[in-house]
Design a protein around this motif. Structure first.
Motif, short mmCIF file in Angstrom:
data_model
loop_
_atom_site.label_atom_id
_atom_site.label_comp_id
_atom_site.label_asym_id
_atom_site.label_seq_id
_atom_site.Cartn_x
_atom_site.Cartn_y
_atom_site.Cartn_z
N TYR A 160 -5.87 58.08 28.38
CA TYR A 160 -5.03 59.02 28.96
C TYR A 160 -4.02 58.41 29.96
CZ TYR A 160 -7.29 58.50 33.53
OH TYR A 160 -8.00 58.06 34.70
N GLY A 161 -2.84 59.40 30.13
CA GLY A 161 -2.08 58.88 31.05
C GLY A 161 -0.76 59.74 30.88
N TYR A 168 -6.97 65.34 27.02
CA TYR A 168 -6.33 65.38 28.34
C TYR A 168 -5.28 66.22 28.75
CZ TYR A 168 -4.88 63.89 33.17
OH TYR A 168 -4.53 64.14 34.38
N TYR A 192 -7.79 54.72 31.78
CA TYR A 192 -6.51 55.29 32.08
C TYR A 192 -5.50 54.22 31.41
CZ TYR A 192 -2.07 55.70 35.03
OH TYR A 192 -0.94 55.88 35.18
N ASN A 195 -4.77 50.78 33.08
CA ASN A 195 -6.06 49.87 32.99
C ASN A 195 -6.35 49.32 31.74
OD1 ASN A 195 -6.72 50.53 35.90
ND2 ASN A 195 -8.05 52.04 35.27
N ASN A 216 -12.74 53.02 32.87
CA ASN A 216 -12.50 52.99 34.34
C ASN A 216 -13.73 52.90 35.12
OD1 ASN A 216 -9.98 54.06 33.72
ND2 ASN A 216 -10.51 56.26 34.08
N SER A 220 -16.08 60.03 34.75
CA SER A 220 -15.28 61.40 35.25
C SER A 220 -16.16 62.71 35.01
CB SER A 220 -14.12 61.43 34.25
OG SER A 220 -13.26 60.46 34.19
N LEU A 286 -9.47 56.35 39.55
CA LEU A 286 -9.27 57.59 38.85
C LEU A 286 -8.49 58.60 39.63
CD1 LEU A 286 -10.37 59.53 36.79
CD2 LEU A 286 -12.32 60.14 38.14
N SER A 289 -4.89 57.63 39.20
CA SER A 289 -4.23 57.68 37.69
C SER A 289 -4.15 59.10 37.65
CB SER A 289 -5.62 56.98 36.71
OG SER A 289 -6.63 58.19 36.76
N ILE A 290 -4.84 60.01 38.14
CA ILE A 290 -4.38 61.66 37.88
C ILE A 290 -3.18 61.80 38.58
CG2 ILE A 290 -5.08 64.01 38.29
CD1 ILE A 290 -7.80 63.05 37.92
N THR A 293 -0.35 60.25 36.45
CA THR A 293 -0.29 61.24 35.12
C THR A 293 0.43 62.48 35.57
OG1 THR A 293 -2.26 59.95 34.31
CG2 THR A 293 -1.52 62.16 33.30
#
Length: 295
Positions: A160-161, A168, A192, A195, A216, A220, A286, A289-290, A293
Motif C-alpha cells: 500500500y501507499g 487499502y 508500505y 519499505n 513492515n 497491522s 506503520l 506510512s499512513i 499515504t
C-alpha cells in the motif's frame, strides 16, 4: 553502477521504485523500463543490464465470477510471460532476475477469530486461479537459477501507499465516511511501498538470491488503521464493540458478505523472523506510512 531493466511499464510498483531510486540510489542503480504489452520487448537486447525486475502482471481478480477465457489470460500473463521474460534474461546474460510473487500463493486469510501465521516452512496452497497463476510463475522462474543467473523472488503481503490500488484504498474510503466501526482485533502483515522500494534496492545492489518475505516491522490491525486514517483525515469515527454482533451475523451469511468480512477482518501474517535480513529496509513506521499515504 548497476543497470536495471523494469519489464512492465506504468505499474504502481515499477514507477514507485524508479522514483525511489532517483531520490535515494541514483549513484548505485540506473533504471530503464520496457513495455510488455505489444510483444516488441522480445526484440530488445537485455545484455546491457545487470538486473531485470519483472513487474508485469494481472492482479485483483474477482475470482468468483470469471470465464475460462479470463482464467487463461491470467496464466498467460502472470505465469507464462514471467517465465519467458526470465528465460530471455538468462539467455541474454543478465546476472539477476527479480520477480514479484505474492502472499496470495498461501491462500486466503484465516476467518475472523482464527489466526494464520505463515512461516518459511508453510507450503503454498493457492485458493484460486489468480493465486495459482502467481505460484506457477514463482516455481517456474526459480527453476532457472544457476551459478551465473541469480533469481530473487519476493512474496510480499498487501502493498500500500499513496496511489495504490486494492484493499487499502477501499478501507481508507470507509474510514473517512463511517460514523462507527466495530471494535475487532485481527493481525495482518502489510508492506508500505517505500519499505518495499528500499528492500528492492538492497537486494539488487547486493545481488541477493532466493525467496524473501519483506513486511513492515509492525503487524497491522484493521480497526487501528481505520482509527489512524480517520484521525489524519479529520473525520470522527467511534470504535465500538456494540457493532460486533453484526460481524458475527455476517459470518453466518453465505456468499459475498461472509467473504468480504473475512477479507477485511481476517488474519494473515508472516512470522517476523522470516522477514529479518542483514540489511535494514523497514525505513518507515506503520504510523508514518499512513500519514504519508493519506497526506
Amino acid at each position: 553502477m548497476k543497470k536495471v531493466l523494469i519489464t512492465g511499464a506504468n505499474s504502481y510498483i515499477g514507477v514507485s521504485f524508479e522514483n525511489y531510486v532517483k531520490e535515494h540510489y541514483s549513484e548505485e542503480l540506473d533504471i530503464d523500463t520496457v513495455d510488455m504489452i505489444d510483444g516488441t520487448w522480445r526484440e530488445k537486447d537485455f545484455s546491457p543490464y545487470d538486473v531485470v525486475f519483472h513487474v508485469a502482471g494481472l492482479a485483483h481478480a474477482d475470482v468468483g465470477n470469471v470465464s475460462e477465457e479470463t482464467k487463461k489470460r491470467y496464466y498467460a500473463i502472470n505465469t507464462n510471460l514471467a517465465i519467458e521474460t526470465a528465460e530471455k534474461a538468462k539467455a541474454d546474460g543478465v546476472g539477476q532476475f527479480v520477480f514479484m510473487s505474492s502472499s496470495i500463493i498461501y491462500g486466503e486469510s484465516a476467518p475472523y477469530g482464527k489466526r494464520k501465521m505463515i512461516t518459511e516452512e508453510t507450503i503454498p496452497a493457492p485458493a484460486n486461479f489468480y493465486g495459482d497463476s502467481k505460484w506457477q510463475a514463482d516455481k517456474g522462474v526459480r527453476k532457472l537459477a544457476s551459478d551465473k543467473f541469480t533469481v530473487t523472488v519476493l512474496r510480499p503481503p498487501m502493498i500500500y501507499g499513496k496511489g495504490s490500488k486494492g484493499n487499502y484504498p477501499k478501507l481508507a474510503k470507509l474510514a473517512k465516511i463511517l460514523p462507527v466501526f466495530p471494535d475487532v482485533d485481527n493481525e495482518r502483515s502489510m508492506l508500505y511501498i517505500e519499505n518495499l522500494c528500499e528492500f528492492l534496492s538492497q537486494v539488487m545492489i547486493r545481488g541477493c538470491s532466493g525467496v524473501f518475505w519483506p513486511q513492515n516491522a509492525e503487524y497491522s490491525n484493521t480497526k487501528e488503521i481505520v482509527r489512524k486514517i480517520a484521525k489524519i483525515s479529520g473525520h470522527k469515527i467511534l470504535i465500538s464493540s456494540t457493532l460486533n454482533f453484526l460481524i458475527t451475523l455476517a459470518l453466518h451469511m453465505p456468499g459475498k458478505v461472509k467473504k468480504l468480512v473475512n477479507k477485511a477482518l481476517g488474519n494473515m501474517s508472516y512470522d517476523r523472523k522470516m522477514s529479518k535480513y542483514d540489511f535494514d529496509y523497514q525505513v518507515v513506521t506503520l504510523e508514518e506510512s499512513i500519514k504519508k499515504t493519506e497526506g
